[in-house]
Structures are given as structure tokens and as C-alpha cells.
Design an enzyme around this catalytic site. Structure first.
Site, PDB file in Angstrom:
ATOM      1  N   TYR A 174      -6.836  -3.568 -11.252  1.00  0.00           N
ATOM      2  CA  TYR A 174      -6.169  -2.385 -10.704  1.00  0.00           C
ATOM      3  C   TYR A 174      -5.060  -1.985 -11.668  1.00  0.00           C
ATOM      4  O   TYR A 174      -4.164  -2.773 -11.960  1.00  0.00           O
ATOM      5  CB  TYR A 174      -5.613  -2.753  -9.333  1.00  0.00           C
ATOM      6  N   HIS A 184       6.656  -2.451  -8.426  1.00  0.00           N
ATOM      7  CA  HIS A 184       5.309  -2.961  -8.688  1.00  0.00           C
ATOM      8  C   HIS A 184       5.337  -4.253  -9.511  1.00  0.00           C
ATOM      9  O   HIS A 184       4.449  -5.096  -9.358  1.00  0.00           O
ATOM     10  CB  HIS A 184       4.440  -1.886  -9.348  1.00  0.00           C
ATOM     11  N   TRP A 242       4.162  -1.648   3.009  1.00  0.00           N
ATOM     12  CA  TRP A 242       4.330  -1.249   1.600  1.00  0.00           C
ATOM     13  C   TRP A 242       4.488   0.260   1.487  1.00  0.00           C
ATOM     14  O   TRP A 242       5.332   0.754   0.748  1.00  0.00           O
ATOM     15  CB  TRP A 242       3.142  -1.736   0.764  1.00  0.00           C
ATOM     16  N   TRP A 243       3.680   1.003   2.216  1.00  0.00           N
ATOM     17  CA  TRP A 243       3.801   2.464   2.198  1.00  0.00           C
ATOM     18  C   TRP A 243       5.196   2.883   2.634  1.00  0.00           C
ATOM     19  O   TRP A 243       5.797   3.763   2.011  1.00  0.00           O
ATOM     20  CB  TRP A 243       2.784   3.101   3.119  1.00  0.00           C
ATOM     21  N   TYR A 289       9.935   2.634  -9.542  1.00  0.00           N
ATOM     22  CA  TYR A 289       8.512   2.452  -9.232  1.00  0.00           C
ATOM     23  C   TYR A 289       7.960   1.241  -9.992  1.00  0.00           C
ATOM     24  O   TYR A 289       7.290   0.392  -9.424  1.00  0.00           O
ATOM     25  CB  TYR A 289       7.721   3.717  -9.592  1.00  0.00           C
TER      26      TYR A 289
END
Length: 104
Positions: free
Chosen positions: A41, A22, A76-77, A18
Site C-alpha cells: 500500500y 502515517h 482512524w478516519w 499527514y
């Protein structure tokens, strides 16, 4: 400006993956989010529960209209769906969080 906070769930064993994904966020996705007014963010991981806690500032909530339909976000999802809890459309299962305290 508004502040949005929500939580998601990472599948066990995918913490490093993960973070890697990112760290290498696609420039076109980053550009889209910025163009839609999302900035500052942050995503945090609770390693005990695998809950991801996200906080983002948004310049104008109205600019987020239609964001979920953007092809790069949907791509992306799809890319992230193998390591997170997702909805049938591969979007992450998100639970909005209510602010109960703020200190300047």
C-alpha cells in the site's frame, strides 16, 4: 490479486502532519488491513494540488466487505478528518481511478 488506485485530498499546510501520522500508523489498523488482504500500500502526494494518490494490492476483493464498518478504521478516519477532505461520516473523500496503462 487486484490492484486498487484512488485519490484523496489533503488540506493545505498539513503535508508534514499527514506524513507524521502515517509514519506512526496504529499497529491495530495496520494489522486489520493486512488481515483483510491489503498489502503493498503506497500513498503519494502531489504538492502542487494536494491530491493524495493511493495504490494498494488486495489479495481478494471479497475480503474487503464490511471493512468500512470496522471501529478501528472509523477511529482512524476521525483522527485524520481535521487534515483531509472528508464525507459526513469522516471517511476520506475517495475517487477510484481507472488503470489506462500497464507495463511489465
Amino acid at each position: 490479486m487486484s490492484l486498487r488506485a484512488f485519490k484523496m485530498k489533503l488540506l493545505r499546510g498539513f503535508e508534514a502532519e499527514y506524513k507524521r501520522r502515517h509514519d506512526e500508523i496504529w499497529p491495530e489498523l495496520s494489522k486489520l488491513l493486512s488481515e483483510r488482504g491489503i498489502y503493498d500500500y503506497n500513498i503519494f502526494l502531489d504538492e502542487e494540488t494536494h491530491i493524495l494518490f493511493a495504490v494498494q494490492k488486495v489479495k481478494n476483493e471479497k475480503d474487503l466487505t464490511g471493512l468500512r464498518e470496522e471501529p478501528i478504521l472509523q477511529k482512524w478516519w476521525d483522527y485524520m478528518s481535521d487534515i483531509m477532505e472528508t464525507n459526513p461520516d469522516n471517511s476520506p473523500v475517495e475517487k477510484p481511478l481507472e488503470r489506462v496503462f500497464h507495463m511489465d
